[in-house]
Design an enzyme around this catalytic site. Structure first.
Site, PDB file in Angstrom:
ATOM      1  N   ASP A 286      45.378  51.521  87.761  1.00 51.98           N
ATOM      2  CA  ASP A 286      46.130  50.402  88.304  1.00 51.98           C
ATOM      3  C   ASP A 286      45.883  49.198  87.381  1.00 51.98           C
ATOM      4  OD1 ASP A 286      47.757  48.825  89.821  1.00 51.98           O
ATOM      5  OD2 ASP A 286      46.821  49.299  91.734  1.00 51.98           O
ATOM      6  N   TYR A 287      46.570  48.127  87.650  1.00 53.80           N
ATOM      7  CA  TYR A 287      46.584  46.911  86.825  1.00 53.80           C
ATOM      8  C   TYR A 287      45.160  46.397  86.538  1.00 53.80           C
ATOM      9  CZ  TYR A 287      49.266  42.718  85.429  1.00 53.80           C
ATOM     10  OH  TYR A 287      49.878  41.696  84.749  1.00 53.80           O
TER      11      TYR A 287
END
Ligand code: BGC
Length: 760
Positions: A286-287
């Protein structure tokens, strides 16, 4: 196909072409990928693992940006969150014309519930209990996204959540693993179709692996701590269903699992995902998921990057931990060449599967971009699907459907606002184009009067936090009293009041956890004042999560929960309010009586001291509360209709059956009203005795049936041993012989029951 591949290879991958023409045999995917891998420098390999965000790249500027030079140097594997064929084509051209090996880029985006044609938020979509409709919504999203240059979506989000404090409950399919699994598979099928080479399909990405929906205290990104038996039985099934459906990619979650952040969790990413479930696509973080592991406290960027790669994560979203540290880790012997090669292979495989090596511009078709996005056909589907997602929570005295001859007063901060209609995570939507409720209602009646009635919340600072990303509710500078006064004035002359209240779109979604699950006080006060007029009140409830509605259920005659319906919101709501469409949605997450009941879900265990009475009366030394009864306000599966349905005659084709046999459960369902409608017929089982404690009920089947006024149908469900299986203490998936109670009805409190026996 092979010949086009050769052509592409000859033009863009000269070294590879030379190598391949020496042998006459056709090139298989693995030969192609291995050949390419052999051409790559270590920097180019690590570059393939890098996924920067391109949100700030604009056409023309791309060449000058740092990202552009990284692409040229082969240091980027894909980009995400850029919209439009022109921009994507330009950036792709840097990769395939200016980089040494000319490897095309992946283009990802959060296409979560539609692209420009926007469907209800996923929690709303799940309430349709209509798998074909959900699959169609993903299909349309894939058509539109791929027409605009995108070939990879970060969806479906399948995190089970039993905690409405968590804002991202809006992005998933609610609390139930069975329903969640069916939806996960339907969405993967919708996005990926049966052939990823088809330019109208895109890579799906199941997220967030794993357990992201169970953070302590419902607080975003918080610690998750869960027994393995619960993981396997209740939280893992939808991820596994997506893998079984052939999802191409997986996104790691931000949270920790068993004390190790998911992004570095080898047990999760390799043992479970690959060894147990057979996943062979790639995993993206994820980010900045890698970098955040330093804050989690498990090491500096070099350490956590190596841990992620070793755990089985292949692509690094935004954080650049991989491109900045993996080479050093390789030199220091902390990772191996094989670790890197294996990761690169999986990413090249995905590009190959899409057909990008044959035609890197296959999603950059200007004509498609002009003709396949936000089309009348797609919008018509979005209207239908939104209508199916609405859940009628109460409808006293049949206040709904409305009659166009009635004088309607429309009030509330969400009545005349386009930009909140699509809900959270709708990045490709042109928010201002969504249909407002007032516009929808005016297509039925020209005499509607309107007043805002209240702001979202008394506190302007809260309202600002809750209306980010251009989703303003245009805060009114008048006082709360002035706003209410105006609403009362217009309501005095009305036959019925429609109050559009609830949450703003950004009150749920990422980083929007709440500890108070009520409608903001400013809106409650409006409702209280309206109630004094003694007129029928229809509450049109906007929400991204289950709310506490104990006061509203007293104040409003009717509550229609519309979630956030998408770009066609106003049309779908108006059709429903005026009876052109009949609500059929059912809740997929329990609505509590107060926040203290959370986590609350229907598939609870009995405990050793269950309450002995059905009226909810307090009993000392029993599992209950001093101050509130145990049952929720609205259970899982609940939802009314303008029609009424009667259930009777439940029966089983056999009372005892063997492992390899099936039992048919039949029930008669009748539309006992004068209005045609649809009902979600639900089947639950209880495994009465197990080697481990089992839930009181588990959904194991549902069918959405249409019944004309007065019509009756016999609905048949098949139960096989597979449906009775669960993970035992040794985490073996087993069905244990014994008695099972089967319930069928219109919600999880169904009372019609039959017993069946699985023989040893
Ligand atoms: C979210 C993901 C999303 C990613 C990329 C993250 O903040 O958790 O769900 O896919 O951003 O936009």
């Amino acid at each position: 196909m092979i010949s086009r591949l050769f052509l592409f290879a000859s033009l863009l991958l000269p070294q590879l072409f030379v190598a391949q023409t020496k042998s006459a045999a056709p090139v298989t995917k693995s030969q192609f990928v291995e050949n390419l891998l052999n051409q790559m420098t270590i920097d180019e390999k690590i570059g393939q693992l890098n996924l920067p965000s391109a949100g700030d790249i604009v056409t023309g500027a791309a060449q000058n940006a740092d990202i552009a030079s990284k692409i040229k140097n082969g240091l980027v594997g894909g980009l995400f969150n850029i919209k439009s064929v022109a921009k994507i084509k330009e950036i792709q051209s840097i990769a395939v014309q200016k980089s040494r090996l000319k490897i095309p880029l992946l283009f990802g985006m959060d296409v979560i519930h539609g692209y420009e044609t926007t469907f209800p938020i996923p929690l709303g979509l799940s309430a349709t209990f209509n798998l074909e409709a959900i699959e169609r919504s993903a299909r349309i999203a894939a058509i539109e996204a791929s027409a605009d240059g995108i070939n990879w979506t970060f969806s479906p989000m399948v995190d089970i959540s039993r905690d409405p404090r968590w804002g991202r409950i809006s992005e998933g399919s609610g609390e139930d693993p069975y329903l969640g699994s069916k939806i996960a598979a339907a969405m993967v099928k919708g996005y990926q179709g049966s052939d990823l080479r088809d330019p109208r399909t895109i890579l799906a990405c199941v997220k967030h692996f794993a357990l992201y929906g169970a953070p302590e205290a419902g607080r975003e990104y918080n610690t998750v701590d869960m027994s393995r038996i619960r993981m396997y039985n209740d939280y893992f099934p939808p991820y596994k269903a997506a893998i079984d459906a052939g999802v191409a990619t997986v996104m790691a979650s931000f949270n920790e699992v068993d004390g190790v952040p998911a992004t570095a969790n080898k047990w999760l990413m390799t043992d479970v995902l690959r060894k147990q479930w057979g996943f062979n696509g790639f995993v993206v973080t994820d980010y900045t998921g890698i970098n955040e592991m330093t804050e989690h406290g498990i090491g500096n960027l070099q350490t956590v990057s190596a841990l992620a790669l070793k755990a089985g994560v292949q692509m690094d979203m935004v954080g650049e931990g991989f491109i900045n540290t993996l080479k050093k880790s390789l030199e220091e012997g902390k990772i191996t060449q094989n670790d890197i090669d294996q990761a690169v292979r999986l990413i090249l495989n995905a590009k190959y599967d899409l057909g990008l090596f044959e035609d890197p511009y296959k999603y950059c078709n200007e004509k498609r971009a002009k003709t396949e996005i936000f089309t009348p056909e797609h919008r018509a589907e979005a209207v239908k699907i939104a209508e199916e997602s609405f859940v009628l929570l109460k409808n006293n005295n049949q206040v709904l459907p409305l009659n166009p001859k009635q004088r309607i007063a429309l009030v509330g901060p969400l009545a005349n606002n386009a930009v909140n209609m699509a809900g959270t995570w709708s990045v490709a939507t042109k928010q201002e184009r969504s249909i407002t409720l007032i516009d929808g209602l005016r297509t039925f009646s020209s005499t509607i009067t309107y007043a805002k009635g209240s702001n979202l919340d008394h506190d302007p600072a809260f309202e600002e936090r809750a209306t980010m990303f251009g989703k303003s509710l245009n805060r009114d500078s008048r006082t709360a009293e002035e706003l209410i006064k105006e609403a009362i004035e217009i309501s005095k002359n009305a036959d019925v009041i429609v109050a559009a209240l609830g949450e703003s779109a950004e009150m749920s979604g990422e980083s929007s956890s709440r500890t108070n699950l009520e409608i903001p006080l400013a809106q409650k006060e409006l409702l209280r004042e309206l109630k004094k007029l003694n007129k029928p009140i229809v509450l049109v409830l906007f929400t991204g999560r289950p709310l506490v509605l104990t006061e509203e259920i007293e104040l409003a005659d009717t509550i229609l929960n519309v979630w956030f319906p998408g770009s066609e919101a106003g049309t779908a709501i108006a059709n429903t309010l005026f009876g052109k469409s009949n609500p059929s949605g059912k809740l997929t997450a329990t609505f509590p009586r107060n926040v203290g009941q959370v986590p609350i879900y229907y598939a609870a265990k009995n405990t050793g001291r269950p309450l002995g009475n059905k009226e909810g009366k307090f009993e000392k030394f029993k599992s209950n509360y001093l101050d509130v009864r145990n049952e929720p306000l609205f259970p899982f599966g609940y939802g009314l209709s303008y029609s009424t349905f009667e259930y009777k005659n439940i029966s089983a084709s056999k009372t005892a059956f063997k492992t390899n046999e099936e039992v048919e459960i039949r029930v008669d369902v009748k539309n006992s009203s004068k209005i045609d409608g649809s009902e979600v017929v639900q089947l639950y089982i209880r495994d009465v005795v197990g080697s481990v404690t089992r839930p009181l009920r588990e959904l194991k089947g549902f069918q959405k049936i249409a019944l004309k006024a007065g019509e009756a149908k016999t609905v048949t469900f098949k139960i096989s041993t597979e449906d009775l299986k669960f993970y035992n203490s040794d985490l073996n998936f087993v069905a244990e012989p014994g008695t099972f109670e089967v319930y069928v009805g219109g919600n999880s409190d169904a009372t019609l029951k039959v017993q069946i026996q699985l023989l040893p």
